[in-house]
Design an enzyme around this catalytic site. Sequence first.
Site, short mmCIF file in Angstrom:
data_model
loop_
_atom_site.label_atom_id
_atom_site.label_comp_id
_atom_site.label_asym_id
_atom_site.label_seq_id
_atom_site.Cartn_x
_atom_site.Cartn_y
_atom_site.Cartn_z
N LYS A 14 0.83 -1.22 0.00
CA LYS A 14 0.00 0.00 0.00
C LYS A 14 0.86 1.27 0.00
O LYS A 14 0.57 2.20 -0.74
CB LYS A 14 -0.94 0.03 1.22
CG LYS A 14 -1.91 -1.14 1.29
CD LYS A 14 -2.93 -0.99 2.41
CE LYS A 14 -2.36 -1.06 3.81
NZ LYS A 14 -1.82 -2.38 4.20
N ARG A 89 -9.91 0.58 8.87
CA ARG A 89 -9.54 -0.80 9.20
C ARG A 89 -10.63 -1.50 10.00
O ARG A 89 -10.47 -2.67 10.35
CB ARG A 89 -8.26 -0.80 10.03
CG ARG A 89 -6.98 -1.02 9.22
CD ARG A 89 -5.84 -0.85 10.20
NE ARG A 89 -4.64 -1.56 9.90
CZ ARG A 89 -3.55 -1.01 9.37
NH1 ARG A 89 -3.54 0.24 8.98
NH2 ARG A 89 -2.45 -1.73 9.22
N ARG A 128 11.18 -6.48 5.06
CA ARG A 128 11.06 -5.04 5.28
C ARG A 128 11.62 -4.67 6.65
O ARG A 128 12.24 -3.63 6.83
CB ARG A 128 9.58 -4.63 5.17
CG ARG A 128 9.35 -3.13 5.26
CD ARG A 128 7.93 -2.76 4.87
NE ARG A 128 6.97 -2.96 5.94
CZ ARG A 128 5.65 -2.75 5.83
NH1 ARG A 128 5.15 -2.37 4.68
NH2 ARG A 128 4.85 -2.95 6.84
N ARG A 134 11.33 -0.89 11.55
CA ARG A 134 10.04 -0.99 12.23
C ARG A 134 10.00 -2.22 13.11
O ARG A 134 10.10 -3.35 12.63
CB ARG A 134 8.90 -1.07 11.20
CG ARG A 134 8.47 0.27 10.69
CD ARG A 134 7.34 0.15 9.68
NE ARG A 134 6.14 -0.49 10.21
CZ ARG A 134 4.99 -0.53 9.55
NH1 ARG A 134 4.89 0.03 8.36
NH2 ARG A 134 3.94 -1.12 10.08
N ARG A 146 -0.88 -9.15 13.45
CA ARG A 146 -1.39 -8.13 12.52
C ARG A 146 -2.19 -8.78 11.39
O ARG A 146 -3.22 -8.26 10.96
CB ARG A 146 -0.23 -7.30 11.95
CG ARG A 146 0.32 -6.32 12.98
CD ARG A 146 1.73 -5.92 12.68
NE ARG A 146 1.84 -5.10 11.48
CZ ARG A 146 2.97 -5.00 10.77
NH1 ARG A 146 4.05 -5.67 11.13
NH2 ARG A 146 3.00 -4.22 9.73
P1 AMP Z 1 0.53 0.29 9.00
O1 AMP Z 1 1.67 1.20 8.80
O2 AMP Z 1 -0.66 0.65 8.17
O3 AMP Z 1 0.92 -1.16 8.81
O4 AMP Z 1 0.07 0.43 10.51
C1 AMP Z 1 0.93 0.11 11.59
C2 AMP Z 1 0.12 -0.03 12.87
O5 AMP Z 1 -0.51 1.22 13.18
C3 AMP Z 1 -1.00 -1.04 12.83
O6 AMP Z 1 -0.55 -2.37 13.09
C4 AMP Z 1 -1.93 -0.51 13.92
O7 AMP Z 1 -1.43 -0.82 15.20
C5 AMP Z 1 -1.80 1.00 13.74
N1 AMP Z 1 -2.82 1.51 12.79
C6 AMP Z 1 -2.60 2.03 11.55
N2 AMP Z 1 -3.76 2.40 10.97
C7 AMP Z 1 -4.75 2.08 11.85
C8 AMP Z 1 -6.16 2.18 11.82
N3 AMP Z 1 -6.81 2.65 10.73
N4 AMP Z 1 -6.86 1.77 12.92
C9 AMP Z 1 -6.21 1.29 14.00
N5 AMP Z 1 -4.89 1.13 14.09
C10 AMP Z 1 -4.14 1.53 13.02
#
Ligand code: AMP
Length: 190
Positions: A14, A89, A128, A134, A146
């Site tokens: 993404k 989400r 990654r 991260r 996740r």
């Molecule tokens: P990402 O970078 O999109 O993989 O997000 C990393 C982490 O941020 C996720 O595993 C969640 O803990 C948190 N996170 C990101 N977007 C959301 C969302 N829309 N709702 C809740 N938690 C989020």
Amino acid sequence: MLNIVLFGPPGAGKGTQSEKLINKYGLVHLSTGDIFRANIKGGTELGTLAKSYIDKGQLVPDEVTIGMLASEVNKNPNAKGFIFDGFPRTHAQAEALDALLSSINSTITMMLALEVEEDELRKRLLLRGKDSGRADDQNPEVIQNRINVYNNETTPVKHFYTKQSKYKGINGIGEIDTIFTNLCEAIEKK
Ligand code: AMP
């Protein structure tokens, strides 16, 4: 406005595809994960709260995430459109996004979903984790959590947009440029 939800499990690509789409279409990129990480780096209260969930591979609570996203949308009153990356989400977040966009007389144009199978996701995330720094990409248990959260809590969001005839699945495996071309074709058809 062109408002796209870029959907898909963690590791689907993404972030990579968002960067290319914003350059081509001049959209504002809103990645909730990136905003949380910036807050963690900046040592804000929101960052401290978000970190306690992110480190475990859990979702940050809806009210916090929705409030933050709404304030980012409202900071960009002249946007030609948005790419929502990693949001919504949950079903509640999808409902809130519809209400928020309707308050500015707009709507989601479409959901583009990058489809990648689980084995490939696990491989990509661990890879990654080696260079992104991260922590949530470096621990196999957190990665699995996740993926589980995505399957249990996030998949219903796909049905939300399918019901509105806005869902479009795109194969997320292959060359980055081929996937990008397929995304652009889907946008231009709409
Ligand atoms: P990402 O970078 O999109 O993989 O997000 C990393 C982490 O941020 C996720 O595993 C969640 O803990 C948190 N996170 C990101 N977007 C959301 C969302 N829309 N709702 C809740 N938690 C989020």
